[in-house]
Design a protein around this motif. Structure first.
Motif, PDB file in Angstrom:
ATOM      1  N   ARG A 248      46.188  47.179  49.091  1.00 34.98           N
ATOM      2  CA  ARG A 248      45.939  48.244  48.121  1.00 34.98           C
ATOM      3  C   ARG A 248      44.470  48.264  47.691  1.00 34.98           C
ATOM      4  O   ARG A 248      43.849  47.200  47.528  1.00 34.98           O
TER       5      ARG A 248
ATOM      6  N   GLY B 195      43.595  46.103  44.739  1.00 34.63           N
ATOM      7  CA  GLY B 195      44.225  44.784  44.767  1.00 34.63           C
ATOM      8  C   GLY B 195      43.314  43.628  44.399  1.00 34.63           C
ATOM      9  O   GLY B 195      43.677  42.773  43.591  1.00 34.63           O
ATOM     10  N   VAL B 196      42.119  43.607  44.981  1.00 34.09           N
ATOM     11  CA  VAL B 196      41.236  42.456  44.730  1.00 34.09           C
ATOM     12  C   VAL B 196      40.888  42.378  43.241  1.00 34.09           C
ATOM     13  O   VAL B 196      40.884  41.302  42.646  1.00 34.09           O
TER      14      VAL B 196
ATOM     15  N   LYS C  71      42.712  43.115  40.862  1.00 38.27           N
ATOM     16  CA  LYS C  71      43.863  42.639  40.099  1.00 38.27           C
ATOM     17  C   LYS C  71      44.179  41.171  40.352  1.00 38.27           C
ATOM     18  O   LYS C  71      44.721  40.497  39.482  1.00 38.27           O
ATOM     19  N   VAL C  72      43.862  40.651  41.534  1.00 38.54           N
ATOM     20  CA  VAL C  72      44.132  39.222  41.759  1.00 38.54           C
ATOM     21  C   VAL C  72      42.975  38.341  41.282  1.00 38.54           C
ATOM     22  O   VAL C  72      43.103  37.115  41.259  1.00 38.54           O
ATOM     23  N   THR C  73      41.875  38.963  40.907  1.00 39.45           N
ATOM     24  CA  THR C  73      40.751  38.156  40.414  1.00 39.45           C
ATOM     25  C   THR C  73      40.547  38.296  38.905  1.00 39.45           C
ATOM     26  O   THR C  73      39.644  37.676  38.349  1.00 39.45           O
ATOM     27  N   GLY C  74      41.366  39.111  38.272  1.00 37.72           N
ATOM     28  CA  GLY C  74      41.234  39.277  36.818  1.00 37.72           C
ATOM     29  C   GLY C  74      40.156  40.264  36.409  1.00 37.72           C
ATOM     30  O   GLY C  74      39.856  40.401  35.235  1.00 37.72           O
TER      31      GLY C  74
ATOM     32  N   ALA D 105      40.207  43.612  36.930  1.00 34.94           N
ATOM     33  CA  ALA D 105      40.726  44.932  36.563  1.00 34.94           C
ATOM     34  C   ALA D 105      40.769  45.057  35.039  1.00 34.94           C
ATOM     35  O   ALA D 105      41.188  44.144  34.349  1.00 34.94           O
TER      36      ALA D 105
ATOM     37  N   PHE E 143      42.347  46.443  31.877  1.00 38.16           N
ATOM     38  CA  PHE E 143      43.499  47.056  31.230  1.00 38.16           C
ATOM     39  C   PHE E 143      43.067  47.517  29.833  1.00 38.16           C
ATOM     40  O   PHE E 143      41.928  47.279  29.418  1.00 38.16           O
TER      41      PHE E 143
ATOM     42  N   ASP F 133      41.272  45.307  27.339  1.00 36.27           N
ATOM     43  CA  ASP F 133      40.143  44.530  27.874  1.00 36.27           C
ATOM     44  C   ASP F 133      38.789  45.156  27.559  1.00 36.27           C
ATOM     45  O   ASP F 133      37.753  44.573  27.858  1.00 36.27           O
TER      46      ASP F 133
END
Lengths: 160, 745
Positions: free
Chosen positions: B16, B19-20, B22-25, B27, B29, B32
């Motif tokens: 996706r 994706g990167v 979201k897996v590294t923190g 992103a 939200f 934030d």
């Protein structure tokens, strides 16, 4: 009330910050330290979205006081990849679609990493019970459990 | 439209685009984001389920050092009760009173006032200093209590059959004549059911950051299922012009329907306007549980009549759904969807919208449909038992198919419901043996799906890659599907396509992410935009080659002459054409805005195996298979993910989740410790079978897939528990104390 000065190590880097005595570690991470990868879902230790490790021990940063980091080693999602090289768990989560909205993902990855450090060959049941403290509302956990087990298998193979 | 086949990327499990992050923190939200000079907002909420607000004194709060602004209902636009002002499915009369109590507090947690201060702690303290004079009124929480003749009336102006009532509306769908139908029936089963309110349970609490400049130019960062909904509702409720508001969608940490309305944004906007400072507001989990969502609790009665050979001849459903404090429960889903998988000649399906002193319900995945399906699919199980038929065989005998006219209106085109039943029947799962105290249940479900407004912009970068912008928040992987489609059409690697969610100032109007509509709608506008871009690329190549554009085709990421007759030219790739763009007519890009149509309903059939711990009353789901006609799985992993996620929510609803109220009319379990959502160790792997009957009205054959997976779960599990124990449950959740009670007789 005067703020407290804390000296600690975060993701391998020496760090200092000021915090209120009542601040949680999550407050310090997301506030003065600007590390917003750890998320707050419940503030009661029930969802695991704020999972970090404290001296390699998995903790909910919402249940730990910021002053307790003094002299200890903290690890957060921001320290999981090495430069532009993702950790095998991060890579596997991506490849196997083990995330949907992504809000639980940081905590899931930190918790999964803590599991694999302790137990490189977990059974499905062990993965499920270890991750029982990390809520995910999107995925039904299926792809997460598979991703963790496949990463463990890959890492064992690489280690051999 | 023709369905694209022989795809390279559509149907692939690509990575996706977001994706990167979201897996590294990385992103961002809603909670934030920060801004210089930002202050914090907190909400004072009613402790009472029902109380007239006689006065509010905010002077002490305002005098507290650090407090920068206080707002009450006086600061929110009032929509008088005598005239409905609809925005989508939301009535602004209720919205203006839901975001801030006006005449009365109608549930514990109802906002009374909001404060902005230099810290969260000061704002919270200031809330405590606000003095509210309440006249506490009698209340009712449950449907039965709200319907009693002497029940306290929530809204004097809500009338049913000419009298003030807590029934705010009735909806029916009808086909044939049920009196005649039941006369023809040889076996009739009639049962009543009850469900409890359950929360959507997104892990990310509601949050926003809002800045309002002196000229009213307003910027909103918030997590929602629609930035345009946020803009419109905030404008309505604050009086700020829509054109002055820019709503920027943060990443959304789950919604499931619960983030299709605003709670904090109008309050934060007014606090920001009054204080001149950016205001951030973040709900606590307790606030989320007390004052947002959930979906309705319900009571239903369903009667189904069949002939001895299993032909269903008549069905009657009566569904009472809790709306919470304001009208608007999802009766349409219960009434319209419940009998929709079946070809029944005589149907009457009625829904009643009941207000009571609970937080206003919000949409939750196929709103209303799971509640209706729970009753219908359990009665079908009893009917199959009475007829000594296999429950799948009963469904197959009566299954809706192409040409079936549903009671709620449509005549079905080619649909894949029968295929889901056949796949269930033929699966290894359905044939596997069961052990002691184990049982197997099946159930089906239908959801309308939706199209609606969608906008996209496809731009070619100077280096020959692609940026796609759409207007729908990506809640579960839609960017991945869009990247697959755009890459497929352009004939390039999917990694060259970046997919962004535009804000309200940068992309055309796009309706909510909800109703299982996003990939359906956005892929239509992305397809049309990409086709326009390809048309431009062909024109550019034609100009360079000095031939007719019709003599140029686009294939494998490059322009080619359609045939040797058109001329002998080396292909011109996307990158080459992008490089030549400045001298060949300028930037390459295209946008499309459309009210999309052609969404077709979705069908699914589930198989659940349970094992009951008869000592402890615990029901464990030990095997589960969700089968669904998904139209076309543009990204199979995220389609499977929708099915698996929906099933896990349904398992929670079936077995543990419920709002528990205390004697003071207040929710007693407003946290994740006591509101028991399924955790990882509660669930088995959730198997999926994707039946692909492409939607003929969509360029890629897409059907919405997000809602159907929740609909059959409660009944499949209930039917499985019945088989395991030989005893049937007529209410949810089947939590350990209730199961033990039934086991012990």
């Amino acid at each position: 009330m005067a703020k407290v000065h804390v000296t600690t190590s975060i993701n391998g880097e020496p760090m200092e910050y000021l915090c209120e005595p009542s601040d949680t570690m999550l407050d310090a991470l997301r506030g003065p330290l600007g590390l917003t990868g750890s998320k707050e879902g419940c503030a009661s230790g029930d969802c695991g979205a704020c999972s970090i490790t404290l001296d390699d021990r998995l903790v909910c940063s919402c249940l730990m006081l910021a002053v307790e980091a003094e002299g200890h080693e903290i690890r957060t999602i921001e320290g999981m990849a090495h430069g532009d090289k993702l950790h095998p768990l991060q890579q596997k989560f991506l490849e196997s679609a083990a995330l949907q909205c992504g809000i639980c993902t940081s905590g899931m990855l930190i918790a999964s990493d803590a599991l694999l450090r302790k137990n490189p060959n977990p059974s499905e049941e062990q993965v499920r019970f270890w991750l029982a403290g990390n809520l995910c509302r999107c995925t039904g956990y299926d792809k997460i459990v598979r991703a963790v087990m496949e990463t463990a298998a890959d890492m064992r193979e690489t280690a051999q | 439209m023709n369905v694209v086949t022989n795809n390279k990327w559509i149907g692939q499990r690509t990575i996706r685009p977001d994706g990167v992050d979201k897996v590294t923190g990385r992103a961002a939200f809603a909670a934030d984001t920060t801004m210089p000079g930002m202050i914090w907002g907190k909400v004072l909420r009613s402790p009472h389920p029902h109380a007239r607000i006689k006065s509010i004194d905010t002077s002490k709060a305002e005098a507290l050092p650090g407090v920068k602004a206080v707002v009450t209902a006086k600061d929110i636009v009032d929509f008088p009760v005598d005239k409905s002002v609809m925005l989508g499915i939301q009535d602004m009369r209720w919205m203006c009173r839901n975001v801030m109590a006006r005449e009365k507090a109608l549930f514990p947690g109802h906002p009374i006032a909001a404060v902005a201060a230099t810290s969260e702690a000061i704002a919270a303290h200031a809330c405590e200093l606000i003095e509210v004079d309440y006249e506490v009124l009698p209340w009712s929480i449950e449907i039965d209590d709200a319907l009693k003749p002497d029940a306290p009336i929530l809204h004097d102006f809500v009338k049913f059959e000419g009298k003030p009532s807590n029934i705010a509306g009735r909806l029916e769908v009808k086909k044939g004549d049920i009196v005649k139908g039941f006369e023809e029936a040889e076996v009739v089963i009639e049962r009543s059911f009850a469900t409890r309110p359950v929360h959507q349970g997104y892990i990310e609490p509601h949050a926003c950051l809002i800045s309002v400049a002196a000229d009213n130019k307003t910027t909103i960062w918030s997590s929602s299922q629609g930035q345009f909904m946020v803009r419109a509702m905030t404008a309505h409720l604050t009086g700020i012009n829509q054109s002055d508001i820019r709503a920027i969608p943060a990443e959304i940490g789950g919604g499931f329907g619960g983030k299709t309305i605003v709670y904090l944004e109008p309050l934060a906007a007014m606090l920001a306007k009054k204080s001149g400072r950016p205001v951030k507001m973040v709900m606590t989990r307790e606030e989320v549980m007390r004052a947002t969502g959930p979906t309705s609790g319900s009571k239903s009665t369903v009667k189904i009549g069949a002939k001895r050979d299993g032909t269903i001849v008549a069905a009657h459903g009566i569904f009472y759904l809790q709306a919470g404090a304001f009208p608007g429960s999802p009766i349409r889903g219960a009434v319209g969807c419940s009998f929709a998988p079946y070809d029944i000649p005589h149907v009457l399906s009625e829904g009643f919208d009941v207000v009571s002193n609970r937080s206003k319900v919000a949409a939750y995945r196929a709103p209303g449909a799971p509640i209706g399906a729970y009753a219908v699919e359990c009665v079908l199980d009893e009917l199959a038992e009475a007829l000594k038929m296999d429950p799948l065989a009963l469904r197959l005998k009566n299954a809706a198919k192409e040409g079936t006219k549903a009671a709620h209106g449509p005549v079905y085109p080619r649909i894949g419901y029968v295929e889901t039943l056949e796949a269930a029947r033929d699966s290894d799962h359905y044939k596997a043996p069961l052990g002691k105290f184990q049982g197997r249940g099946v159930a089906s479900g239908y959801w309308f799906n939706a199209g609606g407004e969608s906008s996209a912009q496809v731009n070619i970068t100077e280096d020959g890659n692609v940026v796609v912008t759409t207007g729908h928040p990506d809640i579960g992987g839609s960017r991945a599907g869009i990247a697959n489609i755009c890459a497929e059409l352009l004939g390039i690697d999917y990694r060259r396509v970046s997919v962004l969610i535009g804000d309200t100032a940068t992309i055309g109007f796009s309706n909510l992410t909800g109703g299982s509509r996003v990939l359906f709608a956005s892929s239509i506008v992305v397809t049309q935009s990409t086709e326009k871009v390809i048309h431009t690329l062909r024109e550019r190549a034609a100009k360079i080659w000095d031939i007719d554009p019709e003599a140029v085709k686009w294939e494998n990421g490059a322009a080619h002459p359609v045939s040797p007759n058109a001329g002998q030219f080396e292909p011109l790739t996307l990158a080459e054409l992008a490089e030549k763009a400045p001298s060949m007519g300028g930037p390459i890009g295209a946008g499309v805005q459309l009210n999309t149509v052609g969404a077709e309903g979705g069908f699914g059939t589930h198989i659940a195996d349970v094992e009951v711990d008869v000592e402890l009353g615990i029901v464990r789901v030990i095997r589960y298979t969700a089968i669904q006609d998904v139209g076309r799985a543009v990204h199979p992993s995220y389609v499977e993910g929708q099915l698996q996620g929906g099933v896990s929510q349904g398992i929670g609803w079936a077995l543990n989740e419920e709002y528990i109220y205390n004697k003071q009319g207040k929710v007693d379990n407003p946290g994740f410790l006591d509101y028991r959502m399924p955790v990882c160790s509660d669930l088995p792997m959730i198997d999926t079978i994707m039946v692909e009957v492409p939607n003929p009205k969509h360029p890629q054959g897409v059907k919405g897939v997000g809602e159907v997976p929740l609909i059959p779960v409660m009944s499949a599990i209930s039917n499985a528990v019945h088989q395991a124990l030989g005893k049937r449950f007529y209410s949810l959740p089947m939590s350990p104390p209730k199961v033990l009670e039934v086991i012990e007789g």
